[in-house]
Design a protein around this motif. Structure first.
Motif, PDB file in Angstrom:
ATOM      1  N   LYS A  92       0.828  -1.208   0.000  1.00 19.88           N
ATOM      2  CA  LYS A  92       0.000   0.000   0.000  1.00 19.88           C
ATOM      3  C   LYS A  92       0.863   1.260   0.000  1.00 19.88           C
ATOM      4  O   LYS A  92       0.698   2.134  -0.846  1.00 19.88           O
ATOM      5  N   TYR A  93       1.799   1.355   0.937  1.00 18.01           N
ATOM      6  CA  TYR A  93       2.606   2.576   1.039  1.00 18.01           C
ATOM      7  C   TYR A  93       3.602   2.705  -0.111  1.00 18.01           C
ATOM      8  O   TYR A  93       3.829   3.804  -0.614  1.00 18.01           O
ATOM      9  N   SER A  94       4.182   1.610  -0.538  1.00 15.57           N
ATOM     10  CA  SER A  94       5.118   1.666  -1.664  1.00 15.57           C
ATOM     11  C   SER A  94       4.400   2.091  -2.933  1.00 15.57           C
ATOM     12  O   SER A  94       4.869   2.965  -3.669  1.00 15.57           O
ATOM     13  N   SER A  95       3.259   1.473  -3.193  1.00 14.60           N
ATOM     14  CA  SER A  95       2.509   1.801  -4.405  1.00 14.60           C
ATOM     15  C   SER A  95       2.024   3.238  -4.386  1.00 14.60           C
ATOM     16  O   SER A  95       2.146   3.953  -5.379  1.00 14.60           O
ATOM     17  N   LEU A  96       1.479   3.678  -3.258  1.00 18.95           N
ATOM     18  CA  LEU A  96       0.995   5.056  -3.150  1.00 18.95           C
ATOM     19  C   LEU A  96       2.133   6.053  -3.359  1.00 18.95           C
ATOM     20  O   LEU A  96       2.005   7.012  -4.128  1.00 18.95           O
ATOM     21  N   SER A  97       3.249   5.807  -2.717  1.00 21.78           N
ATOM     22  CA  SER A  97       4.389   6.725  -2.838  1.00 21.78           C
ATOM     23  C   SER A  97       4.913   6.776  -4.263  1.00 21.78           C
ATOM     24  O   SER A  97       5.159   7.859  -4.803  1.00 21.78           O
ATOM     25  N   LEU A  98       5.082   5.619  -4.875  1.00 17.89           N
ATOM     26  CA  LEU A  98       5.607   5.594  -6.240  1.00 17.89           C
ATOM     27  C   LEU A  98       4.599   6.164  -7.235  1.00 17.89           C
ATOM     28  O   LEU A  98       4.979   6.835  -8.194  1.00 17.89           O
ATOM     29  N   PHE A  99       3.320   5.942  -7.021  1.00 15.31           N
ATOM     30  CA  PHE A  99       2.292   6.495  -7.905  1.00 15.31           C
ATOM     31  C   PHE A  99       2.275   8.019  -7.827  1.00 15.31           C
ATOM     32  O   PHE A  99       2.258   8.694  -8.861  1.00 15.31           O
ATOM     33  N   VAL A 100       2.282   8.559  -6.622  1.00 18.58           N
ATOM     34  CA  VAL A 100       2.307  10.019  -6.466  1.00 18.58           C
ATOM     35  C   VAL A 100       3.599  10.580  -7.065  1.00 18.58           C
ATOM     36  O   VAL A 100       3.584  11.605  -7.755  1.00 18.58           O
ATOM     37  N   GLY A 101       4.722   9.900  -6.826  1.00 20.06           N
ATOM     38  CA  GLY A 101       5.989  10.325  -7.423  1.00 20.06           C
ATOM     39  C   GLY A 101       5.939  10.307  -8.938  1.00 20.06           C
ATOM     40  O   GLY A 101       6.435  11.230  -9.606  1.00 20.06           O
ATOM     41  N   PHE A 102       5.324   9.272  -9.502  1.00 28.69           N
ATOM     42  CA  PHE A 102       5.185   9.155 -10.955  1.00 28.69           C
ATOM     43  C   PHE A 102       4.326  10.298 -11.506  1.00 28.69           C
ATOM     44  O   PHE A 102       4.674  10.910 -12.516  1.00 28.69           O
ATOM     45  N   LEU A 103       3.222  10.599 -10.829  1.00 30.01           N
ATOM     46  CA  LEU A 103       2.373  11.709 -11.280  1.00 30.01           C
ATOM     47  C   LEU A 103       3.112  13.041 -11.209  1.00 30.01           C
ATOM     48  O   LEU A 103       3.037  13.854 -12.134  1.00 30.01           O
ATOM     49  N   LEU A 104       3.832  13.256 -10.112  1.00 30.54           N
ATOM     50  CA  LEU A 104       4.581  14.497  -9.984  1.00 30.54           C
ATOM     51  C   LEU A 104       5.719  14.572 -11.003  1.00 30.54           C
ATOM     52  O   LEU A 104       6.037  15.655 -11.507  1.00 30.54           O
ATOM     53  N   ALA A 105       6.319  13.434 -11.321  1.00 29.08           N
ATOM     54  CA  ALA A 105       7.346  13.415 -12.370  1.00 29.08           C
ATOM     55  C   ALA A 105       6.729  13.840 -13.703  1.00 29.08           C
ATOM     56  O   ALA A 105       7.334  14.617 -14.455  1.00 29.08           O
ATOM     57  N   GLY A 106       5.528  13.349 -13.985  1.00 25.00           N
ATOM     58  CA  GLY A 106       4.835  13.757 -15.203  1.00 25.00           C
ATOM     59  C   GLY A 106       4.559  15.249 -15.236  1.00 25.00           C
ATOM     60  O   GLY A 106       4.726  15.906 -16.268  1.00 25.00           O
ATOM     61  N   ILE A 107       4.161  15.795 -14.093  1.00 26.55           N
ATOM     62  CA  ILE A 107       3.916  17.238 -14.013  1.00 26.55           C
ATOM     63  C   ILE A 107       5.214  18.010 -14.222  1.00 26.55           C
ATOM     64  O   ILE A 107       5.247  19.022 -14.928  1.00 26.55           O
ATOM     65  N   ILE A 108       6.294  17.518 -13.630  1.00 28.12           N
ATOM     66  CA  ILE A 108       7.598  18.172 -13.814  1.00 28.12           C
ATOM     67  C   ILE A 108       8.018  18.121 -15.281  1.00 28.12           C
ATOM     68  O   ILE A 108       8.479  19.119 -15.841  1.00 28.12           O
ATOM     69  N   HIS A 109       7.831  16.974 -15.929  1.00 24.09           N
ATOM     70  CA  HIS A 109       8.217  16.849 -17.341  1.00 24.09           C
ATOM     71  C   HIS A 109       7.363  17.759 -18.225  1.00 24.09           C
ATOM     72  O   HIS A 109       7.882  18.426 -19.125  1.00 24.09           O
ATOM     73  N   PHE A 110       6.070  17.791 -17.954  1.00 25.19           N
ATOM     74  CA  PHE A 110       5.187  18.652 -18.738  1.00 25.19           C
ATOM     75  C   PHE A 110       5.568  20.120 -18.538  1.00 25.19           C
ATOM     76  O   PHE A 110       5.643  20.889 -19.501  1.00 25.19           O
TER      77      PHE A 110
END
Length: 173
Positions: A92-110
């Motif tokens: 739960k915590y690993s997936s949530l953390s990596l998912f939020v990180g992935f979304l924020l990475a997408g925002i940073i790239h955009f």
């Protein structure tokens, strides 16, 4: 050697590898779709897209690698205070953390891509990438990686807010 700790470390390693592969696969598929490419377009005749994709994937990996120590700390804390199935909590915590990180990475790239577009109004970046313009690809990848390096610590701090933290009791005399 404590076998519980060994199995915890092994499961954490496997979970990190599997989640990383899934995230990179999803990143690649999203990039193909964003740039309206066919997978056959990514070949040795167009290095520009390969350079840009490599920069984006490196940037994503670098951001997410900063999250892993926080997840490890949360897992160690969960292990010390676990009353139920530890694997479910770790997932739960690993997936949530990596998912939020992935979304924020997408925002940073955009954001980085939009910054570049605003700085280079006379250049059609996507069109130049299709023409295999390596200079544009290197510029875009460098800007994205630079923003990632600058934003990584702030992202890690934000992700740590989602992870369980030990409660500290302060005694005053």
């Amino acid at each position: 050697m404590n076998t519980d700790v060994f199995y915890l470390a092994l499961s954490q390693l496997i979970l990190s590898i599997v989640l990383s592969i899934v995230i990179f696969f999803i990143s690649y598929k999203i990039l193909i779709r964003i740039f309206r490419l066919k997978e056959a377009d990514i070949n040795d005749s167009n290095l520009a897209f390969s350079i840009l994709f490599s920069g984006i994937i490196f940037s994503t990996g670098y951001l997410l690698s900063g999250i892993i120590p926080s997840i490890i700390g949360a897992i160690e804390m969960l292990q010390a205070h676990a009353k139920e199935n530890l694997f479910v909590e770790i997932l739960k915590y690993s997936s949530l953390s990596l998912f939020v990180g992935f979304l924020l990475a997408g925002i940073i790239h955009f954001s980085g891509f939009m910054l570049t577009k605003s700085l280079t109004k006379h250049v059609n970046e996507v069109g130049e990438l299709r023409k295999n313009n390596l200079a544009v690809a290197i510029l875009l990848a460098t800007i994205l990686i630079s923003i990632t390096i600058i934003a990584r610590d702030s992202l890690v701090f934000l992700i740590e807010l989602f992870l369980p933290q030990p409660t500290v009791i302060e005694y005053t005399s």
